[in-house]
Design an enzyme around this catalytic site. Sequence first.
Site, PDB file in Angstrom:
ATOM      1  N   ARG A  38       3.875 148.284 108.809  1.00 49.50           N
ATOM      2  CA  ARG A  38       4.699 148.576 107.631  1.00 49.50           C
ATOM      3  C   ARG A  38       4.810 150.078 107.365  1.00 49.50           C
ATOM      4  NH1 ARG A  38       3.393 143.476 103.564  1.00 49.50           N
ATOM      5  NH2 ARG A  38       5.114 142.231 104.403  1.00 49.50           N
ATOM      6  N   LYS A 198       2.028 124.999 105.834  1.00 48.14           N
ATOM      7  CA  LYS A 198       2.564 124.056 104.854  1.00 48.14           C
ATOM      8  C   LYS A 198       4.085 124.057 104.811  1.00 48.14           C
ATOM      9  CE  LYS A 198      -1.151 124.453 101.486  1.00 48.14           C
ATOM     10  NZ  LYS A 198      -1.426 124.816 100.100  1.00 48.14           N
ATOM     11  N   GLY A 351       4.366 136.653 107.836  1.00 49.50           N
ATOM     12  CA  GLY A 351       3.121 137.390 108.052  1.00 49.50           C
ATOM     13  C   GLY A 351       2.398 136.990 109.326  1.00 49.50           C
ATOM     14  N   GLY A 374       8.435 136.417 103.070  1.00 45.69           N
ATOM     15  CA  GLY A 374       9.087 135.726 101.959  1.00 45.69           C
ATOM     16  C   GLY A 374      10.523 136.177 101.769  1.00 45.69           C
TER      17      GLY A 374
HETATM   18  P1  ADP Z   1       3.934 132.791 108.175  1.00 49.27           P
HETATM   19  O1  ADP Z   1       3.004 133.759 107.456  1.00 49.27           O
HETATM   20  O2  ADP Z   1       4.322 133.276 109.524  1.00 49.27           O
HETATM   21  O3  ADP Z   1       5.096 132.399 107.318  1.00 49.27           O
HETATM   22  P2  ADP Z   1       2.311 130.555 107.348  1.00 49.27           P
HETATM   23  O4  ADP Z   1       1.639 131.433 106.351  1.00 49.27           O
HETATM   24  O5  ADP Z   1       3.184 129.485 106.838  1.00 49.27           O
HETATM   25  O6  ADP Z   1       3.103 131.441 108.429  1.00 49.27           O
HETATM   26  O7  ADP Z   1       1.206 129.803 108.218  1.00 49.27           O
HETATM   27  C1  ADP Z   1       0.353 130.470 109.085  1.00 49.27           C
HETATM   28  C2  ADP Z   1      -0.927 129.705 109.271  1.00 49.27           C
HETATM   29  O8  ADP Z   1      -0.705 128.356 109.586  1.00 49.27           O
HETATM   30  C3  ADP Z   1      -1.724 130.268 110.415  1.00 49.27           C
HETATM   31  O9  ADP Z   1      -2.770 131.042 109.912  1.00 49.27           O
HETATM   32  C4  ADP Z   1      -2.201 129.035 111.175  1.00 49.27           C
HETATM   33  O10 ADP Z   1      -3.588 129.052 111.440  1.00 49.27           O
HETATM   34  C5  ADP Z   1      -1.839 127.897 110.252  1.00 49.27           C
HETATM   35  N1  ADP Z   1      -1.564 126.653 110.980  1.00 49.27           N
HETATM   36  C6  ADP Z   1      -0.631 126.438 111.907  1.00 49.27           C
HETATM   37  N2  ADP Z   1      -0.703 125.187 112.394  1.00 49.27           N
HETATM   38  C7  ADP Z   1      -1.709 124.580 111.746  1.00 49.27           C
HETATM   39  C8  ADP Z   1      -2.301 123.262 111.805  1.00 49.27           C
HETATM   40  N3  ADP Z   1      -1.840 122.347 112.651  1.00 49.27           N
HETATM   41  N4  ADP Z   1      -3.327 122.991 110.987  1.00 49.27           N
HETATM   42  C9  ADP Z   1      -3.797 123.940 110.150  1.00 49.27           C
HETATM   43  N5  ADP Z   1      -3.301 125.178 110.039  1.00 49.27           N
HETATM   44  C10 ADP Z   1      -2.264 125.502 110.832  1.00 49.27           C
HETATM   45 MG    MG Z   2       1.546 133.496 105.948  1.00 54.10          MG
END
Ligand code: ADP
Ligand code: MG
Length: 393
Positions: A38, A198, A351, A374
Amino acid sequence: MIQIRTLDQLQFPPGARVFYRVDYNVPLEGTTISDATRIEETLPSLRMLRERGAAIILASHLGRPKGERKEKYSLKPVREKLAELLGADVQWADDCIGVDTSKLQASELLLVENLRFHAGEEKNDGAFAAELRKLADYYVNDAFGACHRAHASIDALPRLFPKENTAGGLLLAKELEFLQKVTNISERPFVALMGGAKIAGKIEPLEALIKLADKVLIGGGMANTFLAARGVPMGGSLVDTDSMDVAQRIMESHERAEVVLPVDLVVADSLDNPTEIDEEAEVGDGYAENEKAFDIGPRTVKRYEAELKDAKLIFWNGPMGVFEKEEFAKGTMAMARAVAEADAITVVGGGESVEAIKASGFADRITHISTGGGASLEFISGASLPGVEVLRT
Ligand code: ADP
Ligand code: MG
């Protein structure tokens, strides 16, 4: 198309004081910056500002100090890193308001302390914005990652300047350019790859993507929820039960995109100390109580690779599994390679997604890595970003 006033169009005389809002909300381990992306991403705007003789007042938020001065959220570590990366001295002010900036000379830099040490920042408070306004005569916003929040330095503050004295920085302009490529799609097939922990928080982008994309490939914890919504017993896997209705609705909607779910998963008895790992557990009739899904399996990887290979436009948000653990990183790493190797415009945001693409070593083969998770998702869902709206021409 959204057009904003940009830094290269901003007219100011040498020595003019420019308030430069950045997103230096960097990950910290103690006082060590574990990822300086960043900061690095603002260097082009900073160089342009300095070449043109701006006296630059840099302001950012860091973490969630909730309106109170908390030393662990101080921007001091950022000051050192910025000075090192830019090869220039960076002056420091212990507060973001009440600072005398009149002595700041052309091309000099002054970083002020965390904006969120004042409650007025997150409240979009006019009086707080008026205090910030005293620091400068021009305003430049490069904090794309914060543009979806109507906070004082993003929304109220730019309104206090004459319009022609405000602009988006080069990073903000670049983010908008690439994200608009995803939303004003001219390249098809458009394949979206969605994962992460999620569904909650990603419902609107998902609903927007099923209208825009040709295929939406689902992995990660998100896939568990979709499978559970289809009636598949998911054992001990992470399932976002509150979002099962939404998942159901998305699968049943007859929008443009085909929603593709995994056919096999990597399951284990435990995340931290797995003693039994099944690397190719078919989804079939579901999983036993002691089985937890932590990654997509090899047949799913093959299927998703084939879809990505044919794509002309790819948007990726959310890891395919718990890639932080080597045992469960294969799916995410395979997708990183497939996205990088596709003959397509590729955009990665989020992230952990950005962390994953960097860990994969393929980051330099991605068309655009978005610094705002976001913000990029909200933009794709069609929401207007307050920080962008105030800068529109
Ligand atoms: P981003 O920050 O890229 O938007 P998220 O914050 O939604 O992504 O999710 C990232 C997290 O999701 C990672 O730290 C990863 O460990 C977790 N994750 C991915 N698949 C699973 C799973 N099957 N069960 C539990 N956690 C998961
Ligand atoms: Mg995240």
